[in-house]
Design a protein around this motif. Sequence first.
Motif, PDB file in Angstrom:
ATOM      1  N   UNK A   1       1.420   9.666 -11.038  1.00 19.22           N
ATOM      2  CA  UNK A   1       0.066  10.034 -11.419  1.00 19.22           C
ATOM      3  C   UNK A   1      -0.448  11.096 -10.448  1.00 19.22           C
ATOM      4  N   UNK A   2       0.046  12.326 -10.552  1.00 16.89           N
ATOM      5  CA  UNK A   2      -0.291  13.338  -9.543  1.00 16.89           C
ATOM      6  C   UNK A   2      -1.715  13.869  -9.618  1.00 16.89           C
ATOM      7  N   UNK A   3      -2.505  13.487 -10.585  1.00 15.17           N
ATOM      8  CA  UNK A   3      -3.880  13.965 -10.657  1.00 15.17           C
ATOM      9  C   UNK A   3      -4.023  15.068 -11.681  1.00 15.17           C
TER      10      UNK A   3
ATOM     11  N   UNK B   1       0.836  -1.202   0.000  1.00 11.22           N
ATOM     12  CA  UNK B   1       0.000   0.000   0.000  1.00 11.22           C
ATOM     13  C   UNK B   1       0.873   1.255   0.000  1.00 11.22           C
ATOM     14  N   UNK B   2       1.926   1.287   0.798  1.00 12.82           N
ATOM     15  CA  UNK B   2       2.845   2.432   0.826  1.00 12.82           C
ATOM     16  C   UNK B   2       3.498   2.612  -0.538  1.00 12.82           C
ATOM     17  N   UNK B   3       3.899   1.513  -1.154  1.00 11.96           N
ATOM     18  CA  UNK B   3       4.499   1.573  -2.487  1.00 11.96           C
ATOM     19  C   UNK B   3       3.512   2.165  -3.500  1.00 11.96           C
ATOM     20  N   UNK B   4       2.250   1.734  -3.457  1.00  9.65           N
ATOM     21  CA  UNK B   4       1.242   2.268  -4.374  1.00  9.65           C
ATOM     22  C   UNK B   4       1.006   3.760  -4.148  1.00  9.65           C
ATOM     23  N   UNK B   5       1.011   4.195  -2.900  1.00  4.50           N
ATOM     24  CA  UNK B   5       0.839   5.620  -2.605  1.00  4.50           C
ATOM     25  C   UNK B   5       1.992   6.418  -3.185  1.00  4.50           C
ATOM     26  N   UNK B   6       3.212   5.956  -3.009  1.00  3.97           N
ATOM     27  CA  UNK B   6       4.378   6.665  -3.550  1.00  3.97           C
ATOM     28  C   UNK B   6       4.314   6.720  -5.069  1.00  3.97           C
TER      29      UNK B   6
END
Length: 178
Positions: A35-37, A24-29
């Motif tokens: 993919x900053x939005x 999950x931490x890896x996906x958040x990073x």
Amino acid sequence: MKIIDSKGRLFGKVSILDLGAAFVIFLVIVGIFFFPGTPLTEGIVAQTKAKPIEVDVLVRGLSVGDFQGLLQEFQAEKTANIVIRNQPAGKVNIKSSKPLPRTTAVPQPDGTVKALPDPRPEITMIQDLILTLEGKAQITDNGAVLDNTKKVKVGIPIQLEGKNYDFNASVIAVRVQE
């Protein structure tokens, strides 16, 4: 040797919960950096030539002790700072100011109603007026935009600030000059 032991560890070494938290931490990073939005340029208007606009604003219930002095200040200063949605939107020119009469509905003996000047003495300190403001705005498909970020539309509350005044008004008309 089992892949998952009785304590929920993978190969007896790493907990599955720890592995899930690390994933999950890896996906958040990855999400933050790759993919900053939506881009921050959404509110910025494309560089188009600014056109002059006129904006009529209605000031209702302005409490002022020296109304004639305020009207004279509008004539002398000719500029005001404008604030839209609590964000400064530059300066505008005050083209004209038109006081509106304070009236009250008075029933007549024949059943009709007439608008007559309000006789209450406290009304002399409460004024209504229409101001016509001039400025430059970029014209987009969504309307006129002041200061590259603030849309000006009928019904939007704005704040006018000058040397000796600071009050709110409501936009009642927007005209694009050609």
